[in-house]
Scaffold this motif. Structure first.
Motif, PDB file in Angstrom:
ATOM      1  N   MET A   1       0.844  -1.180   0.000  1.00  0.00           N
ATOM      2  CA  MET A   1       0.000   0.000   0.000  1.00  0.00           C
ATOM      3  C   MET A   1       0.880   1.231   0.000  1.00  0.00           C
ATOM      4  SD  MET A   1      -2.749   1.197   2.864  1.00  0.00           S
ATOM      5  CE  MET A   1      -1.533   1.692   4.058  1.00  0.00           C
ATOM      6  N   GLY A   2       0.636   2.158  -0.914  1.00  0.00           N
ATOM      7  CA  GLY A   2       1.389   3.390  -0.983  1.00  0.00           C
ATOM      8  C   GLY A   2       0.865   4.406   0.008  1.00  0.00           C
ATOM      9  N   ASP A   3       1.423   5.603  -0.064  1.00  0.00           N
ATOM     10  CA  ASP A   3       0.984   6.663   0.839  1.00  0.00           C
ATOM     11  C   ASP A   3      -0.259   7.372   0.340  1.00  0.00           C
ATOM     12  OD1 ASP A   3       2.998   6.115   2.598  1.00  0.00           O
ATOM     13  OD2 ASP A   3       4.336   7.696   1.876  1.00  0.00           O
ATOM     14  N   GLU A   4      -0.628   7.124  -0.920  1.00  0.00           N
ATOM     15  CA  GLU A   4      -1.793   7.777  -1.485  1.00  0.00           C
ATOM     16  C   GLU A   4      -3.060   7.251  -0.808  1.00  0.00           C
ATOM     17  OE1 GLU A   4      -3.496   8.697  -5.912  1.00  0.00           O
ATOM     18  OE2 GLU A   4      -1.591   7.650  -5.704  1.00  0.00           O
ATOM     19  N   ARG A   5      -3.924   8.182  -0.420  1.00  0.00           N
ATOM     20  CA  ARG A   5      -5.131   7.798   0.319  1.00  0.00           C
ATOM     21  C   ARG A   5      -6.373   8.419  -0.298  1.00  0.00           C
ATOM     22  NH1 ARG A   5      -3.856   6.591   6.374  1.00  0.00           N
ATOM     23  NH2 ARG A   5      -1.768   5.822   6.108  1.00  0.00           N
ATOM     24  N   GLU A   6      -7.472   7.739  -0.085  1.00  0.00           N
ATOM     25  CA  GLU A   6      -8.792   8.244  -0.472  1.00  0.00           C
ATOM     26  C   GLU A   6      -9.268   9.104   0.700  1.00  0.00           C
ATOM     27  OE1 GLU A   6     -11.774   8.211  -3.346  1.00  0.00           O
ATOM     28  OE2 GLU A   6     -10.174   6.744  -3.428  1.00  0.00           O
ATOM     29  N   GLU A   7      -9.661  10.336   0.438  1.00  0.00           N
ATOM     30  CA  GLU A   7     -10.105  11.255   1.487  1.00  0.00           C
ATOM     31  C   GLU A   7     -11.615  11.434   1.390  1.00  0.00           C
ATOM     32  OE1 GLU A   7      -8.287  12.752   3.897  1.00  0.00           O
ATOM     33  OE2 GLU A   7      -6.342  12.000   3.184  1.00  0.00           O
ATOM     34  N   LEU A   8     -12.306  11.167   2.484  1.00  0.00           N
ATOM     35  CA  LEU A   8     -13.752  11.367   2.530  1.00  0.00           C
ATOM     36  C   LEU A   8     -14.051  12.413   3.601  1.00  0.00           C
ATOM     37  CD1 LEU A   8     -16.516  10.287   1.426  1.00  0.00           C
ATOM     38  CD2 LEU A   8     -16.597   8.862   3.472  1.00  0.00           C
ATOM     39  N   SER A   9     -14.660  13.504   3.198  1.00  0.00           N
ATOM     40  CA  SER A   9     -15.057  14.555   4.144  1.00  0.00           C
ATOM     41  C   SER A   9     -16.496  14.285   4.597  1.00  0.00           C
ATOM     42  CB  SER A   9     -14.980  15.921   3.464  1.00  0.00           C
ATOM     43  OG  SER A   9     -15.922  15.978   2.396  1.00  0.00           O
ATOM     44  N   TYR A  10     -16.923  14.961   5.645  1.00  0.00           N
ATOM     45  CA  TYR A  10     -18.319  14.805   6.076  1.00  0.00           C
ATOM     46  C   TYR A  10     -19.299  15.253   4.986  1.00  0.00           C
ATOM     47  CZ  TYR A  10     -17.498  13.254  10.868  1.00  0.00           C
ATOM     48  OH  TYR A  10     -17.156  12.518  11.970  1.00  0.00           O
ATOM     49  N   PRO A  11     -19.081  16.391   4.315  1.00  0.00           N
ATOM     50  CA  PRO A  11     -20.025  16.759   3.242  1.00  0.00           C
ATOM     51  C   PRO A  11     -20.070  15.716   2.110  1.00  0.00           C
ATOM     52  CG  PRO A  11     -18.732  18.677   3.882  1.00  0.00           C
ATOM     53  CD  PRO A  11     -18.121  17.487   4.576  1.00  0.00           C
ATOM     54  N   LEU A  12     -18.912  15.186   1.731  1.00  0.00           N
ATOM     55  CA  LEU A  12     -18.881  14.173   0.684  1.00  0.00           C
ATOM     56  C   LEU A  12     -19.536  12.879   1.164  1.00  0.00           C
ATOM     57  CD1 LEU A  12     -18.050  13.665  -2.215  1.00  0.00           C
ATOM     58  CD2 LEU A  12     -15.774  12.998  -1.392  1.00  0.00           C
ATOM     59  N   PHE A  13     -19.380  12.560   2.450  1.00  0.00           N
ATOM     60  CA  PHE A  13     -20.049  11.394   3.020  1.00  0.00           C
ATOM     61  C   PHE A  13     -21.575  11.531   2.883  1.00  0.00           C
ATOM     62  CE2 PHE A  13     -22.297   9.793   6.803  1.00  0.00           C
ATOM     63  CZ  PHE A  13     -22.198   8.439   6.543  1.00  0.00           C
TER      64      PHE A  13
END
Length: 165
Positions: free
Chosen positions: A1-13
């Motif tokens: 697993m690389g350092d790249e991450r999927e980011e989920l914010s509360y508005p996007l959630f």
């Protein structure tokens, strides 16, 4: 697993849960019960419950992840367990935040098997290696996901808990 991450914010959630609910509704599936897998599935199940007008929400606690990329040998359902008789001949929608290995979902599916009339699953994210291919998925990813509820350290560390590395 690389350092790249999927980011989920509360508005996007919020957007993700509405789109997930729309997928369930457009498919014609009308669950009698939404069974959330705690902890991340609690947020998903609550949003789906409101969006799909389902008031019968159940919770099951499953322990599997100990940290980023670290799991127990096998997932374990923790007490109190839901009463499987409550699922008798009901359509159950299992809700979780992510289907990573799918082992947690498989455990919950197996628990419902033989009781529920039908079991389907809804997740925000599904990874390609998941044993369970979910019927309702908002996004597919190979990345580690930073959920807004779990990307910050706890405000309080409970006694006996191992700090994350």
């Amino acid at each position: 697993m690389g350092d790249e991450r999927e980011e989920l914010s509360y508005p996007l959630f919020g957007q993700a849960v509405r789109e997930l609910a729309r997928s369930v509704a457009e498919d014609g599936y009308e669950p009698d019960i939404i069974l959330s897998i705690a902890r991340g599935g609690l947020f998903v199940a609550g949003g789906l419950g409101y969006a799909l007008d389902v008031k019968n929400l159940y919770v099951t606690n499953v322990e599997f992840y100990e940290g980023v990329g670290r799991t127990l040998e096998v997932p374990m359902m923790l007490p109190p367990l839901p009463n499987a008789v409550d699922f008798s001949q009901k359509k159950v929608l299992v809700a979780d935040d992510v289907a990573d290995t799918g082992r947690t979902l498989r455990l919950v599916y197996d628990f419902c098997e033989g009781h529920a009339a039908e079991v389907r699953s809804a997740v925000i994210y599904e990874k390609p290696g998941s044993l369970v291919k979910c019927e309702y998925v908002w996004r597919r990813t190979t990345k580690w996901i930073n959920f807004p509820w779990s990307c910050e350290p706890p405000v309080v560390r409970r006694e006996g808990q191992v700090p994350e590395a």
